[in-house]
Structures are given as structure tokens and as C-alpha cells.
Design a protein around this motif. Sequence first.
Motif, PDB file in Angstrom:
ATOM      1  N   TYR A 162       4.041  10.007  -7.114  1.00  0.00           N
ATOM      2  CA  TYR A 162       5.123  10.360  -8.039  1.00  0.00           C
ATOM      3  C   TYR A 162       4.592  10.528  -9.459  1.00  0.00           C
ATOM      4  CZ  TYR A 162       9.749  10.524 -10.116  1.00  0.00           C
ATOM      5  OH  TYR A 162      10.870  10.923 -10.789  1.00  0.00           O
ATOM      6  N   ALA A 163       3.556   9.813  -9.818  1.00  0.00           N
ATOM      7  CA  ALA A 163       2.966   9.949 -11.146  1.00  0.00           C
ATOM      8  C   ALA A 163       2.389  11.344 -11.337  1.00  0.00           C
ATOM      9  CB  ALA A 163       1.889   8.889 -11.362  1.00  0.00           C
ATOM     10  N   ALA A 164       1.982  11.981 -10.246  1.00  0.00           N
ATOM     11  CA  ALA A 164       1.433  13.335 -10.321  1.00  0.00           C
ATOM     12  C   ALA A 164       2.514  14.410 -10.327  1.00  0.00           C
ATOM     13  CB  ALA A 164       0.488  13.566  -9.151  1.00  0.00           C
ATOM     14  N   ALA A 201       0.836  -1.208   0.000  1.00  0.00           N
ATOM     15  CA  ALA A 201       0.000   0.000   0.000  1.00  0.00           C
ATOM     16  C   ALA A 201       0.865   1.250   0.000  1.00  0.00           C
ATOM     17  CB  ALA A 201      -0.929  -0.005   1.211  1.00  0.00           C
ATOM     18  N   LEU A 202       1.943   1.224   0.771  1.00  0.00           N
ATOM     19  CA  LEU A 202       2.862   2.352   0.791  1.00  0.00           C
ATOM     20  C   LEU A 202       3.519   2.551  -0.568  1.00  0.00           C
ATOM     21  CD1 LEU A 202       4.436   4.535   2.336  1.00  0.00           C
ATOM     22  CD2 LEU A 202       6.111   2.758   2.894  1.00  0.00           C
ATOM     23  N   PHE A 203       3.948   1.455  -1.187  1.00  0.00           N
ATOM     24  CA  PHE A 203       4.584   1.539  -2.505  1.00  0.00           C
ATOM     25  C   PHE A 203       3.619   2.099  -3.541  1.00  0.00           C
ATOM     26  CE2 PHE A 203       5.575  -0.382  -6.643  1.00  0.00           C
ATOM     27  CZ  PHE A 203       6.838   0.165  -6.828  1.00  0.00           C
ATOM     28  N   HIS A 204       2.390   1.621  -3.546  1.00  0.00           N
ATOM     29  CA  HIS A 204       1.394   2.114  -4.505  1.00  0.00           C
ATOM     30  C   HIS A 204       1.046   3.577  -4.243  1.00  0.00           C
ATOM     31  CE1 HIS A 204       0.842  -1.594  -6.624  1.00  0.00           C
ATOM     32  NE2 HIS A 204       0.597  -2.251  -5.506  1.00  0.00           N
ATOM     33  N   ASN A 239       9.286  18.110 -15.318  1.00  0.00           N
ATOM     34  CA  ASN A 239      10.560  18.798 -15.071  1.00  0.00           C
ATOM     35  C   ASN A 239      11.241  18.276 -13.809  1.00  0.00           C
ATOM     36  OD1 ASN A 239      10.035  20.345 -17.305  1.00  0.00           O
ATOM     37  ND2 ASN A 239       9.136  22.012 -16.135  1.00  0.00           N
ATOM     38  N   LEU A 240      10.464  18.029 -12.775  1.00  0.00           N
ATOM     39  CA  LEU A 240      11.052  17.502 -11.542  1.00  0.00           C
ATOM     40  C   LEU A 240      11.469  16.045 -11.695  1.00  0.00           C
ATOM     41  CD1 LEU A 240       8.736  19.119  -8.862  1.00  0.00           C
ATOM     42  CD2 LEU A 240      11.020  19.814  -9.575  1.00  0.00           C
TER      43      LEU A 240
END
Length: 81
Positions: free
Chosen positions: A21-23, A12-15, A27-28
Motif C-alpha cells: 500500500y505504501a507503493a 507477515a501478511l500485514f507488513h 491519487n488512489l
Amino acid sequence: MTRSTTSKDAQALFHSLLSAYAATPTNLKIIDWYVFFAVFTALIQVNKENKEFKDLPPQCAVADFVLCILVLNLVIMNFFG
């Protein structure tokens, strides 16, 4: 706490991290990949089992890493203004 709950919590933490991170703006993400590349190449150069860099002292690998980080910081300062 059983092993299955720990495993489920870790998944759950990984997902959660993956979706956050997908959001992240592209640039970052580019900056993240540059830092990953700099750390990865420093680890390759410092690895004693790597025969390609056997004559390269660890100080040189650290200097390469510091140079990459300085370039990264200059790019970030220029990018963000």
C-alpha cells in the motif's frame, strides 16, 4: 500449526500489505480515504446507540452513502477520463 506461527503469518501478511500500500499512488490513496469516510459515516448514522442521529431513519443513511458513492464514481470518471 501453533498459535505463534499463525501470529507470525498474520504479522507477515500485514507488513506485506502495508508495504504494498505504501507503493500505491497518492491519487488512489485519496480515493481509498474517501470510501473509508463514506462507509464510516454511514455506520455512524445507522448505529442505534448514537443519539445524535436518533431521528434519522436507516434509509436516509443508506441514501447518504449511495450519494457519496455516486459522487465518488463521477469524480473517478472525470479523473481517469
